[in-house]
Design an enzyme around this catalytic site. Structure first.
Site: not given
Ligand code: NAP
Ligand code: F7E
Length: 326
Positions: A129, A151, A33, A127, A284
């Site tokens: 979440e 989210y 994008r 997710s 949280e």
């Molecule tokens: P990420 O690194 O944040 O990547 C998100 C991607 O979405 C990036 O390529 C971003 O592009 C793209 N994006 C954002 N806005 C968009 C739009 N308007 N149109 C098209 N693309 C867009 O996330 P990830 O960790 O790889 O996770 C991949 C997917 O799995 C996400 O849907 C996330 O919510 C889900 N998920 C992640 C986790 C985890 O722990 N990592 C767990 C459960 C689910 P830009 O680079 O241009 O911003």
């Molecule tokens: O936070 C705590 C925060 O931002 C994890 C995304 O990939 O996984 C991710 O979501 C925990 C939380 O990930 C800081 O409060 C403390 O309890 O690394 P996070 P997330 O919110 O779990 C899920 C599965 C997804 O789907 C999402 O896309 O860590 N925490 N101190 C902090 N978190 C952040 N970011 N920064 C801090 O300083």
């Protein structure tokens, strides 16, 4: 040669999935994008064989065009506003991309395939979440959803819309309920990478402390490279379905800090970590723990990288990157 279109190709999972599919002989296409996306170069450097298409999940005609250009057998919808903390600041944008974007892509696929619904298989990145204020532990595919952030709410919409397209149109649409997965490619806004970067910089004398929020939250953390394999396996099944993907272990932020600092020889990190209100969340998710029994039994999937190995991998990568000045 099978072909796949990946949204979110510039993200952590998009890059690992592209590598996996290229290694399997796929013709891989990615959606990028923005008019001058800085992460485009990352994709062309790491996975030069991926063909890129311009498009945005909020712009349905761009999705239809990308589908026409790539004509994929499989579509992986990884694109999202994925940072939970940011979703409170930009709830409408999060809803447009992470919720309505799923509907846009499902509808674009439906229009693209016409009456030939078997032509494309669809993966939705759901997710843990969605479990939010957890109603049972461990969480499985049937656990009641109780999201705690814009989210999480958006992901619940995308999850149910994916199920609805499966049930309404017979589409092969699967949803992977993935628990947190990390890697050296994790965005620095997420807590694990924030810690691994800070530990590397502190140990090299470039930083003296790190500011964090809630240290008591617990997550079921796995390695992203393992998790993209589960995505692919879901689309190889005769029937589409929903699967939890998790390690079955939960650890606190403190546990992560213990291992990360110990890796660079620091046993007592308490003087190096300060808590800051700015990183606390309005609501949280206290503890997540997944039951991936169905993924193990049906897909034959299991995680390979352990929690200590994951922490070591991330700190090592950031030590190397910091030393090289990347
Ligand atoms: P990420 O690194 O944040 O990547 C998100 C991607 O979405 C990036 O390529 C971003 O592009 C793209 N994006 C954002 N806005 C968009 C739009 N308007 N149109 C098209 N693309 C867009 O996330 P990830 O960790 O790889 O996770 C991949 C997917 O799995 C996400 O849907 C996330 O919510 C889900 N998920 C992640 C986790 C985890 O722990 N990592 C767990 C459960 C689910 P830009 O680079 O241009 O911003
Ligand atoms: O936070 C705590 C925060 O931002 C994890 C995304 O990939 O996984 C991710 O979501 C925990 C939380 O990930 C800081 O409060 C403390 O309890 O690394 P996070 P997330 O919110 O779990 C899920 C599965 C997804 O789907 C999402 O896309 O860590 N925490 N101190 C902090 N978190 C952040 N970011 N920064 C801090 O300083």
């Amino acid at each position: 040669m099978p072909s796949a279109l990946i949204t979110g190709i510039t993200g952590q999972d998009g890059l690992y999935l592209a590598e996996l599919l290229l290694a399997k002989g796929y013709d891989v296409h990615g959606l990028v994008r923005g008019q001058n996306n800085p992460k485009r170069d990352l994709v062309t450097d790491l996975v030069p064989d991926v063909q890129l298409h311009f498009g945005d999940l909020t712009d349905m005609s761009s999705l239809i065009r990308a589908l026409r250009e790539s004509d994929p057998d499989e579509v992986y919808n990884l694109g999202a506003v994925s940072f939970v903390a940011y979703s409170w600041e930009n709830a409408h944008l999060t809803t447009d991309v992470t919720a309505t974007g799923v509907l846009n892509l499902l509808e674009a696929v439906r229009l693209h395939v016409g009456s030939d619904v078997d032509r494309v298989r669809f993966y939705q990145a759901s997710s843990s979440e969605m479990f939010g204020k957890v109603q049972e532990t461990p969480q499985h595919e049937g656990t009641l959803l109780w999201p705690r952030s814009p989210y999480g709410v958006a992901k619940v919409y995308g999850h149910h819309m994916t199920i609805n397209y499966r049930e309404s149109y017979g589409m092969h649409a699967s949803s992977g309920i993935l628990f947190n997965h990390e890697s050296p490619r994790r965005g620095p806004e997420f807590v694990t990478r924030k810690i691994s970067q800070a530990v590397a910089r502190i140990s090299l004398g470039l930083q003296d402390h790190v500011l964090l929020g809630n240290l008591d939250a617990r997550r079921d953390w796995g390695f992203a490279g393992d998790y993209v394999e589960a995505m692919w396996l879901m689309l190889q099944q005769p029937q589409a379905d929903d699967y939890v993907v998790a390690t079955g272990e939960t650890h606190s932020i403190r546990d992560f800090l213990d291992l990360a600092f110990a890796h660079v020889g620091i046993e007592d990190w308490t003087p190096l970590v300060r808590q800051d209100e700015r990183f606390m969340r309005p609501a949280e998710v206290d503890v997540l723990l997944g039951d991936a029994g169905k993924a193990r039994d049906v897909l034959g999937w299991k995680p390979r990288v352990s929690f200590p190995e994951l922490v070591a991998m991330m700190v090592e990568a950031d030590l190397e990157a910091t030393r090289q000045g990347w």
